[in-house]
Design a protein around this motif. Sequence first.
Motif, PDB file in Angstrom:
ATOM      1  N   ALA A 334       0.843  -1.207   0.000  1.00  0.00           N
ATOM      2  CA  ALA A 334       0.000   0.000   0.000  1.00  0.00           C
ATOM      3  C   ALA A 334       0.872   1.250   0.000  1.00  0.00           C
ATOM      4  O   ALA A 334       0.593   2.237  -0.686  1.00  0.00           O
ATOM      5  N   ALA A 336       4.030   1.603  -1.156  1.00  0.00           N
ATOM      6  CA  ALA A 336       4.723   1.821  -2.428  1.00  0.00           C
ATOM      7  C   ALA A 336       3.786   2.455  -3.453  1.00  0.00           C
ATOM      8  O   ALA A 336       4.146   3.420  -4.128  1.00  0.00           O
ATOM      9  N   VAL A 337       2.567   1.922  -3.554  1.00  0.00           N
ATOM     10  CA  VAL A 337       1.616   2.446  -4.537  1.00  0.00           C
ATOM     11  C   VAL A 337       1.265   3.899  -4.200  1.00  0.00           C
ATOM     12  O   VAL A 337       1.248   4.767  -5.077  1.00  0.00           O
ATOM     13  N   ARG A 340       4.409   6.394  -4.639  1.00  0.00           N
ATOM     14  CA  ARG A 340       4.696   6.607  -6.052  1.00  0.00           C
ATOM     15  C   ARG A 340       3.617   7.479  -6.696  1.00  0.00           C
ATOM     16  O   ARG A 340       3.910   8.343  -7.515  1.00  0.00           O
ATOM     17  N   ARG A 341       2.375   7.243  -6.288  1.00  0.00           N
ATOM     18  CA  ARG A 341       1.291   8.030  -6.866  1.00  0.00           C
ATOM     19  C   ARG A 341       1.429   9.496  -6.474  1.00  0.00           C
ATOM     20  O   ARG A 341       1.279  10.396  -7.308  1.00  0.00           O
ATOM     21  N   LEU A 344       4.185  11.356  -8.386  1.00  0.00           N
ATOM     22  CA  LEU A 344       3.908  11.714  -9.782  1.00  0.00           C
ATOM     23  C   LEU A 344       2.844  12.796  -9.913  1.00  0.00           C
ATOM     24  O   LEU A 344       2.872  13.587 -10.827  1.00  0.00           O
ATOM     25  N   ASN A 345       1.883  12.822  -8.990  1.00  0.00           N
ATOM     26  CA  ASN A 345       0.785  13.787  -9.082  1.00  0.00           C
ATOM     27  C   ASN A 345       0.356  14.238  -7.694  1.00  0.00           C
ATOM     28  O   ASN A 345       0.423  13.457  -6.753  1.00  0.00           O
ATOM     29  N   ASP A 346      -0.119  15.458  -7.615  1.00  0.00           N
ATOM     30  CA  ASP A 346      -0.727  15.889  -6.359  1.00  0.00           C
ATOM     31  C   ASP A 346      -2.154  15.372  -6.304  1.00  0.00           C
ATOM     32  O   ASP A 346      -2.842  15.326  -7.312  1.00  0.00           O
TER      33      ASP A 346
ATOM     34  N   ILE B 262       9.774   0.327  -8.270  1.00  0.00           N
ATOM     35  CA  ILE B 262       9.375   0.586  -6.888  1.00  0.00           C
ATOM     36  C   ILE B 262       8.216  -0.337  -6.501  1.00  0.00           C
ATOM     37  O   ILE B 262       8.142  -0.818  -5.362  1.00  0.00           O
ATOM     38  N   LEU B 263       7.333  -0.648  -7.440  1.00  0.00           N
ATOM     39  CA  LEU B 263       6.224  -1.556  -7.140  1.00  0.00           C
ATOM     40  C   LEU B 263       6.723  -2.984  -6.974  1.00  0.00           C
ATOM     41  O   LEU B 263       6.388  -3.670  -6.008  1.00  0.00           O
ATOM     42  N   SER B 266       8.420  -3.848  -3.862  1.00  0.00           N
ATOM     43  CA  SER B 266       7.520  -3.870  -2.710  1.00  0.00           C
ATOM     44  C   SER B 266       6.469  -4.971  -2.832  1.00  0.00           C
ATOM     45  O   SER B 266       5.508  -4.999  -2.071  1.00  0.00           O
ATOM     46  N   LEU B 274      -1.588   2.902 -10.610  1.00  0.00           N
ATOM     47  CA  LEU B 274      -1.488   3.585  -9.322  1.00  0.00           C
ATOM     48  C   LEU B 274      -2.842   4.104  -8.858  1.00  0.00           C
ATOM     49  O   LEU B 274      -3.142   4.109  -7.674  1.00  0.00           O
ATOM     50  N   ARG B 285      -2.091  -7.748  -5.962  1.00  0.00           N
ATOM     51  CA  ARG B 285      -1.302  -7.965  -4.746  1.00  0.00           C
ATOM     52  C   ARG B 285      -1.568  -9.291  -4.062  1.00  0.00           C
ATOM     53  O   ARG B 285      -0.690  -9.809  -3.388  1.00  0.00           O
TER      54      ARG B 285
END
Lengths: 449, 449
Positions: A334, A336-337, A340-341, A344-346, B262-263, B266, B274, B285
Motif C-alpha cells: 500500500a 509503495a503504490v 509513487r502516486r 507523480l501527481n498531487d 518501486i512496485l 515492494s 497507481l 497484490r
Amino acid sequence: MQSFELNKTDIQRIKQALEEDENVLKALLKEYHASEIAILFESLSEESRERIINILPAEIASEVISEMDAEIHPEKLLEKLHPERRSEIVEELDYDDATDIISQLPEERQNEILQDLDAEDASHIRNLLTYEEDTAGGLMNTQVIKVNSSLTKKEALEEIIRQSEEMEEFYTINVVDNYNHLIGIVSLKDIIKSKNTVHIRELVNDDFVFVKAHTDQEEVAKLLSQYNLSSIPVVDDTMHLLGRITFDDVIDVLEEENTEDILKISGVSEDEELSGNWKEAVKSRLPWLVINLGTAFLASSVIRHFEPTISRVVVLSGYMTMIAGMGGNAATQALAVTVRRISLNDLTDNQAYRTVLKEFTVGLINGAANGLIIFLFALIYDSNLMLGVVIFLAMTGNLVIAGITGASIPLFLKRVGIDPAIASSIIITTFTDVFGFLLLLGLASRLLL
Amino acid sequence: MQSFELNKTDIQRIKQALEEDENVLKALLKEYHASEIAILFESLSEESRERIINILPAEIASEVISEMDAEIHPEKLLEKLHPERRSEIVEELDYDDATDIISQLPEERQNEILQDLDAEDASHIRNLLTYEEDTAGGLMNTQVIKVNSSLTKKEALEEIIRQSEEMEEFYTINVVDNYNHLIGIVSLKDIIKSKNTVHIRELVNDDFVFVKAHTDQEEVAKLLSQYNLSSIPVVDDTMHLLGRITFDDVIDVLEEENTEDILKISGVSEDEELSGNWKEAVKSRLPWLVINLGTAFLASSVIRHFEPTISRVVVLSGYMTMIAGMGGNAATQALAVTVRRISLNDLTDNQAYRTVLKEFTVGLINGAANGLIIFLFALIYDSNLMLGVVIFLAMTGNLVIAGITGASIPLFLKRVGIDPAIASSIIITTFTDVFGFLLLLGLASRLLL
C-alpha cells in the motif's frame, strides 16, 4: 555509431593499453565516445583515470569529466591535475557542469581552481556557485542564446550564429528587451520561415513557461515533462534572464529523485551513494535499524504482556510471526503504490480520501482471503476451530490496518509538507507488528483461555 | 505563463462552469494549457471530460487527449465521441500518440476508427500498430524531418520549412540517400551557418547514435540519456529511416520503469495502475501475499519444531520477532541499494563480487551494533547473560544473511536474465525469517536448556 554497451573486452583492452606505450592507448581511446570513456572509468583505478585524462585532447577530456558519475568523484580527479591542464579542461566545460564539479570541493580548493581561469569563466562559475544545488539556479547553464526584440531577421540570425559558436546545442532562442528582461521565446524555425523584413518582436511567443532561480529542481522537472519542453529559461525575481535548464539535466534530476524515493521507502538515507563503501552504508543505514530496534521493543513488549497466554497456547508463537509478517508486506504494498502516486501527481482531498478507502477495502479482502487459508490450516493441522477463528480475525484486522496506515501516513506527511517517502517500510511495519500482536494475542486470551 | 499547479479553486471553477452555459465554459477553458486540462480531467467525471473535449477546438482537444494520463483511459473517451469529431481529433494527433491510444482498444474498434481517417494517416497508424509497445518501434513517431544528401543549402532549407509545417518541434535533421537509407544527421544551425553553395553531404555528421525498431525501450532511454540526445532516429535492419524518438517520450519511459521498479520491489505487480480501483489492486497484490503466506508457513514450521524450547523459555518469543523483523529490514535496505544500482548501470563480475562483500561487512557491523543493544537489554531486563549471548549471535548472524541475500539475489537474477526487482522484499524476507528463527531457537536450545 551503433548502440553501445561496455563489456569486459573493452575494459581489458584499455587496461592492457595502459601498460603499453602512450600511442597505443591514444589510438584505442579514439574508438570511444567521451560518455563511454566515462563509463569505463568506473572500472579503472584513480591513477589510470588521471593518465587517460592527461592524454586526451582537452575538449574530449572535459566531456569525459562532465559525464563521469558523481559517485566516482570527478572533482577529485580534477583536483589532482596539473593547474595548467586543469584550467584548460575547466574552460572547455559548460558553466553548469563546471559548477557542479567544483562545488564538491572545499572552498579554498574552489578558489585555487577559479583564480587560474580566465576572468569571464571564473565570474560565471562564481555566480553559479551561489545557488543552492537542488534549485533551478543550481541546475541552470548561464550560456544562453538571446536576441533583442528590436532586431531584424537578418540581424537576429547573425547574432544567433555568433552566440552559438560556443554552444554545442540550443533548443529555443530567448527574446529580451534592452534591460535583459525576458519577454518571450522564438524558435529558429520560425525565424527562418519569416519574411526578410520582419522584426523579432513580431515573432515572439510571450505565452511561455519559465522558472525562478530559487524554484525547487523537482518542480522544474515536473514542468519540463508536463509541457514537453526541451529547455526552460531561468529568471530572477524581476524577470532578468539568468540561464536555461535543458532536458538532459532534468533526466538526471528524475533519476536522482527516483533513487532517493526507492532508498527512503526501504529505510536507507537518501544520500547513500549506491556504489559507496561499507563505511558510508553503515552510516546511512544503522540509524534506521536502531529506530527499527526501538519500535521492535515496542512490539515485543506487547508479546511480553501476553506471555501467560503464549505459554498456555505455545502454537500461537508460530502464528504470531505469520500475522505480523503478512501485515508488514501488505503495508509495504500500500505504501509503495501511494508514495509513487503522490510523487507523480498531487492528490485532491477527495482523491486522498478515496485512496485510503480503497486500501481499506483491499486490506479487508486480502486479509479475509489469507485469513481463510490460515483458518483452514489451523483447523486441519491443529484441529482447533476457535484458534482458527482467532487467527482469521487477527489476519483480516491486521491487513486492514496495513492498508489504512500504508496509504494514510504518506498522504498525511505530504499534507504537512514532509517528504512522504520518509514513511519507510521501517516506520509502517511498527504499526502492523504492534497491532498484529495485540489483535492475535488479545483475541486469543479472550477466546482461547 | 507562470509555473502551474492545479488547485481546488481551478477544479471548482470548471465544475461550476460545467453547470452553466457553454460560453462560460468555453471562455474559462481558454485560460488553461492543454496539459493543464488533461490534469484537470483526473478530477472530473467521464461525462464532463466528453463535454469539454467536444467544446474545445480540435487542435487543443487532441493535445488534451494526448496528454491525458493512460490511467484515466483516453481511448475510452475517444471511443465515445461522434465518429466525425473523433476523426477530426485523431488526425490532429501525432502518429505515435494516436497509436498509443488506439492500441488500447480491441481490434475491431481500432478498425472502425482507422477506416474513418484519411488514407495516409490510417496507413501510418496501421504501420505503427505492428510494433511491440515497449520497443523503439512502439515508441517512435514516423513524422521526421529528412533531407536528401544531394540537396543544396537553399533546397534543404526550403524542404525543412515545408516538412516542419506539420510538426510542432524538431531537433535534428536526418540525412538520407535516394533509397531512404539514413546516412547521418545535421543540425539546423550548421545548415544556416554554412555557405550558400554548400551541399548537405558536406555538412552531414555520420558518427551518430541510432536504434533499430525492435530495440527495447529501456535501452533507448539509456542511450538518449547517456549521450544527452534530444532525439534518436529509428531504422530498420537495412538502415531505412523509420522514425524518431524524442526526449519527452523517454522521460515517460523512465517514469514508467521507475514506477515498475518501486512496485516490484515492494511486492506489487508491475502493471497495477497507481490510481486503479480496489479490484485491480486485489488482483495485483493477493498472489504475492499468498506466496508470502506460503513462505511464512515455512518460517513458522521452524518455530513449531522448537516449540519445546519456547515453552521452557517463553521470553524467546518476544526476541524472535525482533530478530526476524530486523533481518527483514536490513535485507530490504541491501536489496533497494543493489536493485537501484543494477538498474542504472551494469556491473562487472568484480563489481558484483565487491557488492556482496560490502553488504556482508555492513551486515556484520550493523548486526553486531544492534546485537549489542539487545544483549544489554536482555542482561538488564531479563538478567540472563547466556540469553544475551544467544540473541547477540542471532542478531549478528541474521543481519549478515540479510546483507548477503539482499545483494546476491538481485545480482544473480540479473545475471540469468530475470528482472532483479522481482526479488521483492517478500522473497527476501523469507530468508531472514527462516534463518533468524533457526539461529535464535537453534542456539537457544543448545545453550539455554
